[in-house]
Design a protein around this motif. Sequence first.
Motif, PDB file in Angstrom:
ATOM      1  N   GLY A 128       0.789  -1.226   0.000  1.00  0.00           N
ATOM      2  CA  GLY A 128       0.000   0.000   0.000  1.00  0.00           C
ATOM      3  C   GLY A 128       0.817   1.269   0.000  1.00  0.00           C
ATOM      4  O   GLY A 128       0.312   2.341   0.334  1.00  0.00           O
ATOM      5  N   ARG A 129       2.074   1.174  -0.387  1.00  0.00           N
ATOM      6  CA  ARG A 129       2.930   2.364  -0.452  1.00  0.00           C
ATOM      7  C   ARG A 129       3.966   2.173  -1.551  1.00  0.00           C
ATOM      8  O   ARG A 129       4.251   1.042  -1.961  1.00  0.00           O
ATOM      9  CB  ARG A 129       3.625   2.628   0.886  1.00  0.00           C
ATOM     10  CG  ARG A 129       4.523   1.514   1.366  1.00  0.00           C
ATOM     11  CD  ARG A 129       5.152   1.858   2.709  1.00  0.00           C
ATOM     12  NE  ARG A 129       6.094   0.851   3.175  1.00  0.00           N
ATOM     13  CZ  ARG A 129       5.764  -0.220   3.866  1.00  0.00           C
ATOM     14  NH1 ARG A 129       4.503  -0.441   4.187  1.00  0.00           N
ATOM     15  NH2 ARG A 129       6.680  -1.083   4.267  1.00  0.00           N
ATOM     16  N   ALA A 130       4.513   3.286  -2.000  1.00  0.00           N
ATOM     17  CA  ALA A 130       5.511   3.225  -3.069  1.00  0.00           C
ATOM     18  C   ALA A 130       6.797   2.590  -2.552  1.00  0.00           C
ATOM     19  O   ALA A 130       7.174   2.792  -1.390  1.00  0.00           O
ATOM     20  CB  ALA A 130       5.794   4.626  -3.590  1.00  0.00           C
ATOM     21  N   PRO A 131       7.484   1.828  -3.381  1.00  0.00           N
ATOM     22  CA  PRO A 131       8.774   1.249  -2.957  1.00  0.00           C
ATOM     23  C   PRO A 131       9.829   2.340  -2.836  1.00  0.00           C
ATOM     24  O   PRO A 131      10.139   3.017  -3.810  1.00  0.00           O
ATOM     25  CB  PRO A 131       9.103   0.255  -4.083  1.00  0.00           C
ATOM     26  CG  PRO A 131       8.368   0.775  -5.275  1.00  0.00           C
ATOM     27  CD  PRO A 131       7.119   1.419  -4.748  1.00  0.00           C
ATOM     28  N   ASP A 132      10.357   2.500  -1.643  1.00  0.00           N
ATOM     29  CA  ASP A 132      11.338   3.557  -1.408  1.00  0.00           C
ATOM     30  C   ASP A 132      12.764   3.092  -1.671  1.00  0.00           C
ATOM     31  O   ASP A 132      13.721   3.825  -1.430  1.00  0.00           O
ATOM     32  CB  ASP A 132      11.225   4.058   0.040  1.00  0.00           C
ATOM     33  CG  ASP A 132      11.458   2.947   1.056  1.00  0.00           C
ATOM     34  OD1 ASP A 132      11.500   1.759   0.648  1.00  0.00           O
ATOM     35  OD2 ASP A 132      11.590   3.250   2.258  1.00  0.00           O
ATOM     36  N   PHE A 133      12.910   1.878  -2.167  1.00  0.00           N
ATOM     37  CA  PHE A 133      14.228   1.270  -2.298  1.00  0.00           C
ATOM     38  C   PHE A 133      14.660   1.109  -3.752  1.00  0.00           C
ATOM     39  O   PHE A 133      15.671   0.458  -4.019  1.00  0.00           O
ATOM     40  CB  PHE A 133      14.238  -0.104  -1.619  1.00  0.00           C
ATOM     41  CG  PHE A 133      13.103  -0.995  -2.059  1.00  0.00           C
ATOM     42  CD1 PHE A 133      13.192  -1.756  -3.213  1.00  0.00           C
ATOM     43  CD2 PHE A 133      11.933  -1.041  -1.316  1.00  0.00           C
ATOM     44  CE1 PHE A 133      12.155  -2.559  -3.615  1.00  0.00           C
ATOM     45  CE2 PHE A 133      10.883  -1.852  -1.718  1.00  0.00           C
ATOM     46  CZ  PHE A 133      10.984  -2.609  -2.869  1.00  0.00           C
ATOM     47  N   LEU A 134      13.927   1.673  -4.683  1.00  0.00           N
ATOM     48  CA  LEU A 134      14.240   1.469  -6.091  1.00  0.00           C
ATOM     49  C   LEU A 134      14.977   2.648  -6.717  1.00  0.00           C
ATOM     50  O   LEU A 134      15.020   2.767  -7.942  1.00  0.00           O
ATOM     51  CB  LEU A 134      12.956   1.172  -6.883  1.00  0.00           C
ATOM     52  CG  LEU A 134      12.313  -0.187  -6.591  1.00  0.00           C
ATOM     53  CD1 LEU A 134      11.099  -0.410  -7.473  1.00  0.00           C
ATOM     54  CD2 LEU A 134      13.317  -1.320  -6.771  1.00  0.00           C
ATOM     55  N   LYS A 137      20.557   5.251  -5.917  1.00  0.00           N
ATOM     56  CA  LYS A 137      21.401   5.335  -4.720  1.00  0.00           C
ATOM     57  C   LYS A 137      21.120   4.179  -3.782  1.00  0.00           C
ATOM     58  O   LYS A 137      22.048   3.547  -3.250  1.00  0.00           O
ATOM     59  CB  LYS A 137      21.156   6.667  -4.001  1.00  0.00           C
ATOM     60  CG  LYS A 137      22.023   6.850  -2.762  1.00  0.00           C
ATOM     61  CD  LYS A 137      21.794   8.210  -2.129  1.00  0.00           C
ATOM     62  CE  LYS A 137      22.663   8.379  -0.878  1.00  0.00           C
ATOM     63  NZ  LYS A 137      22.455   9.700  -0.238  1.00  0.00           N
ATOM     64  N   ALA A 138      19.828   3.879  -3.554  1.00  0.00           N
ATOM     65  CA  ALA A 138      19.476   2.808  -2.634  1.00  0.00           C
ATOM     66  C   ALA A 138      19.946   1.451  -3.146  1.00  0.00           C
ATOM     67  O   ALA A 138      20.337   0.579  -2.362  1.00  0.00           O
ATOM     68  CB  ALA A 138      17.967   2.790  -2.412  1.00  0.00           C
ATOM     69  N   LEU A 139      19.928   1.275  -4.455  1.00  0.00           N
ATOM     70  CA  LEU A 139      20.324  -0.001  -5.042  1.00  0.00           C
ATOM     71  C   LEU A 139      21.830  -0.109  -5.307  1.00  0.00           C
ATOM     72  O   LEU A 139      22.328  -1.173  -5.656  1.00  0.00           O
ATOM     73  CB  LEU A 139      19.575  -0.226  -6.368  1.00  0.00           C
ATOM     74  CG  LEU A 139      18.057  -0.335  -6.279  1.00  0.00           C
ATOM     75  CD1 LEU A 139      17.462  -0.467  -7.668  1.00  0.00           C
ATOM     76  CD2 LEU A 139      17.646  -1.518  -5.407  1.00  0.00           C
ATOM     77  N   ARG A 144      27.607  -0.784  -9.010  1.00  0.00           N
ATOM     78  CA  ARG A 144      27.425  -2.045  -9.727  1.00  0.00           C
ATOM     79  C   ARG A 144      27.793  -1.904 -11.202  1.00  0.00           C
ATOM     80  O   ARG A 144      28.520  -2.738 -11.752  1.00  0.00           O
ATOM     81  CB  ARG A 144      25.975  -2.502  -9.609  1.00  0.00           C
ATOM     82  CG  ARG A 144      25.602  -3.669 -10.493  1.00  0.00           C
ATOM     83  CD  ARG A 144      24.090  -3.828 -10.547  1.00  0.00           C
ATOM     84  NE  ARG A 144      23.690  -4.906 -11.431  1.00  0.00           N
ATOM     85  CZ  ARG A 144      23.583  -4.809 -12.738  1.00  0.00           C
ATOM     86  NH1 ARG A 144      23.887  -3.642 -13.342  1.00  0.00           N
ATOM     87  NH2 ARG A 144      23.186  -5.830 -13.475  1.00  0.00           N
ATOM     88  N   ASN A 145      27.316  -0.850 -11.844  1.00  0.00           N
ATOM     89  CA  ASN A 145      27.585  -0.657 -13.270  1.00  0.00           C
ATOM     90  C   ASN A 145      29.056  -0.387 -13.551  1.00  0.00           C
ATOM     91  O   ASN A 145      29.602  -0.844 -14.563  1.00  0.00           O
ATOM     92  CB  ASN A 145      26.718   0.477 -13.820  1.00  0.00           C
ATOM     93  CG  ASN A 145      25.254   0.106 -13.857  1.00  0.00           C
ATOM     94  OD1 ASN A 145      24.896  -1.076 -13.892  1.00  0.00           O
ATOM     95  ND2 ASN A 145      24.382   1.108 -13.837  1.00  0.00           N
ATOM     96  N   ALA A 164      26.553  -5.081   2.065  1.00  0.00           N
ATOM     97  CA  ALA A 164      25.726  -4.724   3.209  1.00  0.00           C
ATOM     98  C   ALA A 164      24.400  -4.109   2.765  1.00  0.00           C
ATOM     99  O   ALA A 164      23.340  -4.391   3.329  1.00  0.00           O
ATOM    100  CB  ALA A 164      26.482  -3.757   4.120  1.00  0.00           C
ATOM    101  N   ARG A 165      24.456  -3.277   1.740  1.00  0.00           N
ATOM    102  CA  ARG A 165      23.247  -2.636   1.228  1.00  0.00           C
ATOM    103  C   ARG A 165      22.290  -3.671   0.647  1.00  0.00           C
ATOM    104  O   ARG A 165      21.084  -3.654   0.918  1.00  0.00           O
ATOM    105  CB  ARG A 165      23.627  -1.608   0.168  1.00  0.00           C
ATOM    106  CG  ARG A 165      22.455  -0.866  -0.447  1.00  0.00           C
ATOM    107  CD  ARG A 165      22.956   0.255  -1.341  1.00  0.00           C
ATOM    108  NE  ARG A 165      23.682   1.253  -0.580  1.00  0.00           N
ATOM    109  CZ  ARG A 165      24.379   2.245  -1.125  1.00  0.00           C
ATOM    110  NH1 ARG A 165      24.445   2.361  -2.429  1.00  0.00           N
ATOM    111  NH2 ARG A 165      25.014   3.108  -0.368  1.00  0.00           N
ATOM    112  N   VAL A 166      22.829  -4.594  -0.144  1.00  0.00           N
ATOM    113  CA  VAL A 166      22.001  -5.639  -0.748  1.00  0.00           C
ATOM    114  C   VAL A 166      21.434  -6.559   0.333  1.00  0.00           C
ATOM    115  O   VAL A 166      20.244  -6.903   0.319  1.00  0.00           O
ATOM    116  CB  VAL A 166      22.822  -6.452  -1.769  1.00  0.00           C
ATOM    117  CG1 VAL A 166      22.034  -7.673  -2.258  1.00  0.00           C
ATOM    118  CG2 VAL A 166      23.211  -5.574  -2.948  1.00  0.00           C
TER     119      VAL A 166
END
Length: 260
Positions: A128-134, A137-139, A144-145, A164-166
């Motif tokens: 019921g809320r937007a994903p704040d992890f996409l 910066k969060a990913l 990675r690239n 740690a982030r993942v």
Amino acid sequence: MHFPTTCPACGQEVPVEFADSAVHDVVCPFCGARYVVYVRKHKFEVLFDLGTKALLDGYAREAVASFAAALERFFEFYVRAYALERAAERAGDFGAALAALDATWRHVASQSERQLGMLALAYLLREGRAPDFLTPKALGSDFRNRVIHRGYLPRREEVEAYAARVFALIDRLLGELGGSAAHVELAQEEAFAAHLATLPAGVTAVFEEHPGMFRARRFGGTLKEKAVPPSKTAPPLNDAQAFARALAERGPGLELFRRR
């Protein structure tokens, strides 16, 4: 990467290479016995554990590729858990729901951006809320690239921060899924059962559950904390602390994996 199994016929240890399907057809090199090892572990778990082992062994760049792949496959895991959860709520046929899900996923299987779109919608509908992890910066998308696509050679501490982030993101979303992850467990068990039904006489089936960075949560519940008086409650762990703690508690079990 290999993991050791024990031949059910002669008891000798046999190294087996991880298979994409989690189904491993084995012929013992010592006695010739045929057996099949079914590993109750999902691809994102295997990939994250392989990344952790690569990091511990000093292969920092290779670890990044495994951690990144683990995150992508966990996003697929989340979508599958949500879709099968909804199917169960409608009391529909699980097999039919799984077949429809597989057919749908084929449309996005080779397109990571579309997979992210499916994840975003699944999260919105479930939570019921937007994903704040996409966010990039969060990913950790830039890091990675740089490593995977531009050949950057990362320092170990950079890889640890990315890991740690993942880890923290997967751990958080697993917690939010809760018991809904059991629907994907059931799908794996049905795949195993279908393969088991095709085994010829004389082939032994072996089911294994391996230790790993996420196994404590999924098979034994969360690790119990020691009771702490309210006045002395510790502040919540940040991503790096949570990963370091999990590594200390569960990392020794990763010695099960061996490079050959």
